[in-house]
Design a protein around this motif. Structure first.
Motif, short mmCIF file in Angstrom:
data_model
loop_
_atom_site.label_atom_id
_atom_site.label_comp_id
_atom_site.label_asym_id
_atom_site.label_seq_id
_atom_site.Cartn_x
_atom_site.Cartn_y
_atom_site.Cartn_z
N GLN A 2 108.24 56.41 6.73
CA GLN A 2 109.52 56.39 7.42
C GLN A 2 110.59 55.60 6.68
O GLN A 2 111.74 55.99 6.66
CB GLN A 2 109.36 55.86 8.84
CG GLN A 2 108.77 56.88 9.78
CD GLN A 2 108.60 56.37 11.19
OE1 GLN A 2 108.67 55.16 11.43
NE2 GLN A 2 108.36 57.26 12.11
N GLY B 242 103.13 63.39 12.00
CA GLY B 242 104.47 62.91 11.69
C GLY B 242 105.52 63.69 12.45
O GLY B 242 105.22 64.59 13.23
N ARG B 243 106.78 63.34 12.24
CA ARG B 243 107.89 63.99 12.91
C ARG B 243 108.53 65.04 12.01
O ARG B 243 108.77 64.80 10.83
CB ARG B 243 108.93 62.95 13.33
CG ARG B 243 108.37 62.02 14.37
CD ARG B 243 109.45 61.23 15.07
NE ARG B 243 108.87 60.32 16.03
CZ ARG B 243 108.55 60.65 17.28
NH1 ARG B 243 108.77 61.86 17.72
NH2 ARG B 243 108.03 59.75 18.09
N HIS C 296 114.57 61.99 16.83
CA HIS C 296 113.99 61.70 15.52
C HIS C 296 113.10 62.83 15.01
O HIS C 296 112.54 62.72 13.93
CB HIS C 296 113.18 60.41 15.57
CG HIS C 296 113.99 59.22 15.98
ND1 HIS C 296 115.05 58.76 15.23
CD2 HIS C 296 113.93 58.44 17.08
CE1 HIS C 296 115.60 57.72 15.85
NE2 HIS C 296 114.93 57.51 16.97
N LEU D 91 105.67 61.14 7.62
CA LEU D 91 104.57 60.36 8.18
C LEU D 91 105.08 58.97 8.56
O LEU D 91 106.06 58.49 8.01
CB LEU D 91 103.45 60.24 7.15
CG LEU D 91 102.87 61.55 6.61
CD1 LEU D 91 101.90 61.26 5.49
CD2 LEU D 91 102.21 62.35 7.71
N LYS D 92 104.38 58.32 9.49
CA LYS D 92 104.76 56.97 9.92
C LYS D 92 104.88 56.01 8.73
O LYS D 92 105.84 55.26 8.63
CB LYS D 92 103.71 56.47 10.93
CG LYS D 92 103.97 55.12 11.50
CD LYS D 92 105.00 55.19 12.60
CE LYS D 92 105.10 53.86 13.31
NZ LYS D 92 106.17 53.86 14.28
N LYS D 93 103.92 56.07 7.81
CA LYS D 93 103.92 55.17 6.66
C LYS D 93 105.06 55.44 5.70
O LYS D 93 105.43 54.59 4.90
CB LYS D 93 102.58 55.25 5.91
CG LYS D 93 102.33 56.57 5.21
CD LYS D 93 100.99 56.58 4.50
CE LYS D 93 100.75 57.91 3.82
NZ LYS D 93 100.80 57.85 2.39
N LYS E 140 107.05 65.36 17.17
CA LYS E 140 105.84 64.89 16.51
C LYS E 140 104.79 66.00 16.52
O LYS E 140 104.53 66.61 17.56
CB LYS E 140 105.29 63.65 17.19
CG LYS E 140 104.19 62.96 16.39
CD LYS E 140 103.69 61.71 17.07
CE LYS E 140 104.61 60.55 16.81
NZ LYS E 140 104.04 59.27 17.25
N GLN F 185 97.25 65.22 9.39
CA GLN F 185 98.31 64.23 9.27
C GLN F 185 99.30 64.40 10.42
O GLN F 185 99.60 65.51 10.83
CB GLN F 185 99.03 64.40 7.93
CG GLN F 185 98.12 64.11 6.75
CD GLN F 185 98.79 64.43 5.43
OE1 GLN F 185 99.38 65.47 5.28
NE2 GLN F 185 98.68 63.52 4.49
#
Length: 66
Positions: A23, A58-59, A45, A19-21, A48, A56
């Motif tokens: 990373q 994320g990558r 990366h 998730l972005k938070k 997504k 949720q």
């Protein structure tokens, strides 16, 4: 398998995402793909995606099952 190629991903597949938070820490979250958000065929990366569990985003770091 890593999640850098869009062609390897399918809706409903079990994957680990970051998730972005998360990373900075690299903590992964496991879930099933609801939507593939990246349009390009590959991304350095990770592609997504949105998970069915809690929507949720994320990558993809790793594909768990095919």
């Amino acid at each position: 398998m890593d999640g850098k190629n869009r062609s390897q991903l399918k809706i409903g597949q079990l994957v680990d995402i970051v998730l972005k938070k998360d990373q900075r820490t690299g903590t992964s979250t496991r879930g099933h793909i609801k939507r593939i958000l990246t349009k390009s065929p590959n991304h350095p990366h990770g592609i997504k995606v949105m998970l069915t569990e809690g929507d949720q985003v994320g990558r993809v770091q790793q594909i768990i099952e095919e």
